[in-house]
Design an enzyme around this catalytic site. Structure first.
Site, PDB file in Angstrom:
ATOM      1  CG  HIS A 114     -58.504 -21.928 -13.567  1.00  0.00           C
ATOM      2  ND1 HIS A 114     -59.437 -21.470 -12.653  1.00  0.00           N
ATOM      3  CD2 HIS A 114     -58.978 -23.117 -14.020  1.00  0.00           C
ATOM      4  CE1 HIS A 114     -60.412 -22.357 -12.535  1.00  0.00           C
ATOM      5  NE2 HIS A 114     -60.158 -23.377 -13.362  1.00  0.00           N
ATOM      6  CE  LYS A 150     -39.983 -34.220 -29.473  1.00  0.00           C
ATOM      7  NZ  LYS A 150     -39.946 -35.048 -28.322  1.00  0.00           N
ATOM      8  CE  LYS A 181     -31.957 -39.564 -29.194  1.00  0.00           C
ATOM      9  NZ  LYS A 181     -33.221 -38.813 -29.017  1.00  0.00           N
ATOM     10  CD  GLU A 212     -42.842 -35.676 -26.304  1.00  0.00           C
ATOM     11  OE1 GLU A 212     -42.474 -35.125 -25.255  1.00  0.00           O
ATOM     12  OE2 GLU A 212     -42.035 -36.059 -27.176  1.00  0.00           O
ATOM     13  CB  CYS A 216     -19.113 -33.690 -23.409  1.00  0.00           C
ATOM     14  SG  CYS A 216     -19.281 -31.943 -23.084  1.00  0.00           S
ATOM     15  N   GLY A 270     -18.553 -34.269 -18.366  1.00  0.00           N
ATOM     16  CA  GLY A 270     -19.080 -34.156 -17.005  1.00  0.00           C
ATOM     17  C   GLY A 270     -18.920 -32.746 -16.494  1.00  0.00           C
TER      18      GLY A 270
HETATM   19  C1  F6R Z   1     -36.884 -34.395 -26.108  1.00  0.00           C
HETATM   20  C2  F6R Z   1     -35.863 -35.216 -25.513  1.00  0.00           C
HETATM   21  C3  F6R Z   1     -35.473 -34.945 -24.103  1.00  0.00           C
HETATM   22  C4  F6R Z   1     -35.231 -36.255 -23.367  1.00  0.00           C
HETATM   23  C5  F6R Z   1     -34.680 -35.986 -21.961  1.00  0.00           C
HETATM   24  C6  F6R Z   1     -34.495 -37.262 -21.177  1.00  0.00           C
HETATM   25  O1  F6R Z   1     -37.110 -34.718 -27.440  1.00  0.00           O
HETATM   26  O2  F6R Z   1     -35.340 -36.102 -26.122  1.00  0.00           O
HETATM   27  O3  F6R Z   1     -36.426 -34.176 -23.443  1.00  0.00           O
HETATM   28  O4  F6R Z   1     -36.420 -36.955 -23.289  1.00  0.00           O
HETATM   29  O5  F6R Z   1     -33.456 -35.330 -22.066  1.00  0.00           O
HETATM   30  O6  F6R Z   1     -33.617 -38.131 -21.806  1.00  0.00           O
HETATM   31  P1  F6R Z   1     -33.647 -39.671 -21.523  1.00  0.00           P
HETATM   32  O7  F6R Z   1     -34.950 -40.201 -21.967  1.00  0.00           O
HETATM   33  O8  F6R Z   1     -32.500 -40.222 -22.313  1.00  0.00           O
HETATM   34  O9  F6R Z   1     -33.457 -39.828 -20.041  1.00  0.00           O
END
Ligand code: F6R
Length: 614
Positions: free
Chosen positions: A510, A491, A609, A487, A2, A104
């Protein structure tokens, strides 16, 4: 998660709010809304889904709203209540005279709601936020002072919040406050902004004040007044932000993710600037305060992070243990914070976070600091709350990452760990000089190697097309590239919604091997080094179960041609540095599959993000 914005000044507020929300879209895109002061009234407009839907809702009112100069806005990542118009912010009190936006989670919202409903408040949404609107309105009815009403109401709220509030009785006033969620005030000429993050205001001003928890600010075009939770006026700490207004452009790329993948050679070069001048010179980490004595005093390191940053942390563990011989644990922040951890003043705690805002990681770092640990923070946001907790800091300087799926920040975090591990090895004298020199030479060659991968992506695109229709995907690796498998899988699932999983290859037999048949793609991250032959055997085992085999490799071994249906080749690299080289094709593979499937690559469903809630 948010994002909130607020503005009071002389300009047309709707444009400023929409512009600000656009810069904050990385924080969520489930719904959006604005409340603006229009003559005597507050008018509220909301829309489900992306911001462009709100623009459409506002479009018929353009002329009517042109003269409005005070308002608040919100972009939502749904926590409590479905992403509907009804649950979109701003929320209003029963009579609609007060509007409020919130970032929050208000944890005690159920109790407050029950109490307020008994007192006659009419609730319209399923959100936790609406209680704050009603509670502030109730306090306002008692005090007839909006700032005081916010102050009294927030004393009853538990959890995390950044709030912006406006009321009909006030011509052009916004009251804002925060606890455990980010909020800053932009200071302009005859105008003030409130925002969750810098990009929302930087186009207008680079003078800003970060609010501390429980501080309350009252903004009018003429002035701002800052008080603490006791209601006492306190000095304002306005700073100049080290940011240029950035044009967030895709620079000709179809998506931000693709642009950010292609920026990685420069990202690697940038982080090395000023830290590694030449292979035979020591690494300089100016903001890292770990000397020989502090390192001697350490008996363990805990690296704490979430998501992609957690995968970078796993590579970090491998490097630090390898070069420095100190025991390292890697912990998901959300697990670390709810158990008894063995953390004390002999523990170095490393927090890794692109945003520097992730709620779980912030809490974990705070807990570790309370137990006396030194906190080293690796972040892309040296202005973040996490950076402000740091005893030592490594800014990774990857530049703004717009795409929700992290790419360049991951590579930058890996680079930070190479620098840190080698730096600690130098301080501890745990690796001989000539080995250090050769490792640093190899580190400096990484940008060119990544450039070579990015110059020829046709093979990866072809592979993406061949496997795009799969429902599942398995990534296997061993040793330092096990995190690469995790990773790579993350992705792919984030942006294509394919069920992808990373396994340490030795674990296949396993259990997971039961899933293999002629429909299952298995991608083997086969980098030459100590586990190469072992992984080759694990790949044979998968092949024997008819899996569709793909290799990502820096080997020209001919026997791979028989074993694998598809081979993606990368430049030669020492095994220790292969996580950087191996990840780039995996980012591209995920990108091209998602793009081929027509997915919303930069803003995948359900994600945000910055994860600012637990
Ligand atoms: C995946 C991604 C998330 C962040 C995670 C942690 O592409 O971006 O898994 O890595 O939410 O975020 P930060 O690094 O900002 O603490």
């Amino acid at each position: 998660m948010c994002g909130i914005v607020g503005y009071t000044g002389g300009k047309s507020v709707v444009d400023i709010l929409i512009d600000g929300l656009r810069q904050l879209e990385y924080r969520g895109y489930d719904s959006s809304g604005v409340a603006v002061k229009c003559g005597e009234d507050i008018k509220v407009y909301k829309a489900e889904g992306k911001l462009e839907n709100l623009c459409k809702v506002l479009s018929p009112y353009k002329d009517e709203l042109k003269t409005a100069t005070c308002g608040i806005g919100h972009i939502r990542w749904a926590t409590h209540g479905a992403p509907t118009v009804l649950n979109a912010h701003p929320h209003t009190c029963t009579c609609g005279r007060l509007a409020l936006v919130h970032n929050g989670i208000i944890e005690n919202y159920k109790e407050i709601r029950e109490k307020l409903e008994k007192e006659g408040c009419t609730f319209r949404s399923q959100t936790d936020t609406e209680v704050a609107a009603h509670l502030v309105a109730k306090k306002y009815a008692q005090t007839k002072d909006l700032t005081e009403a916010v102050r009294l109401a927030t004393k009853e709220l538990e959890g995390a919040y950044a709030l912006c509030v406006m009321h009909n009785d006030y011509k052009n006033t916004i009251v804002a406050t925060k606890r455990n969620a980010p909020l800053l005030v932009g200071v302009g000429d005859g105008e003030f902004f409130a925002a969750s993050d810098v990009p929302a205001i930087i186009k207008y001003t680079n003078r800003a004040m970060y609010l501390n928890d429980n501080e309350i600010v009252t903004l009018t075009p003429e002035k701002m007044v800052l008080i603490n939770s006791d209601g006492k006026e306190i000095p304002q700490k306005i700073e100049t932000l080290p940011w240029e207004p950035v044009a967030l452009s895709k620079r000709g790329y179809k998506h931000f993710m693709l642009k950010e993948i292609h920026e990685q050679p420069d990202v690697i070069r940038n982080i090395l600037v000023g830290k590694l001048h030449a292979p035979d010179e020591p690494i300089v980490l100016n903001e890292v305060k770990l000397n020989k004595d502090t390192l001697k005093n350490l008996n363990r390191i805990q690296i704490i992070a979430c998501g992609t940053s957690l995968h970078a942390a796993m590579v970090g563990k491998y490097l630090i243990e390898n070069f420095c011989g100190i025991a390292v644990d890697v912990e998901a922040s959300s697990e670390y914070i709810y158990r008894k951890t063995v953390t004390d003043s002999h523990t170095l705690v490393i927090g890794v976070s692109q945003s520097g805002e992730t709620a779980d990681t912030l809490t974990a770092i705070r807990q570790a600091k309370e137990k006396g640990s030194h906190a080293l923070i690796i972040t892309n946001r040296p202005d973040s709350a996490m950076a402000r907790l740091a005893d030592s800091l490594i800014p990774v300087n990857a530049g703004i990452e717009v795409s929700v799926a992290a790419t360049k920040s991951y590579t930058a975090q890996l680079m930070a760990f190479y620098l840190l591990a080698l730096y600690m090895a130098e301080v501890k004298n745990s690796v001989d000089k000539s080995t250090l020199t050769s490792l640093k030479s190899e580190l400096m060659l990484l940008p060119q190697k990544v450039e070579r991968i990015l110059a020829h992506t046709e093979n990866i695109q072809k592979c993406a097309r061949a496997y795009a229709s799969t429902k599942d995907f398995i990534y296997i690796a061993r040793g330092i590239n096990f995190p690469t498998a995790l990773e790579g899988a993350l992705k792919l699932k984030e942006i294509s919604y394919i069920n992808a999983t990373g396994y340490p290859a030795g674990e296949l037999k396993h259990g997971p091997i039961a899933m293999l048949d002629e429909t299952m793609p298995v991608l083997s991250i086969l980098m030459r080094g100590c586990v190469y032959e072992k992984l080759l055997s694990n790949s044979e085992e998968a092949k024997a179960r008819n899996a569709r085999m793909i290799a990502l490799t820096n080997s020209d071994d001919e026997k791979l041609d028989d074993l694998f249906d598809y081979i993606i080749r990368v430049p030669e690299v020492q095994e220790l540095f292969s996580p950087v080289i191996a990840m780039v094709p995996l980012q591209l593979l995920a990108y091209y599959i998602a793009e081929f499937l027509g997915k919303d690559v930069d803003q995948p469903r359900n994600l945000a993000k910055s994860v600012t809630v637990e």
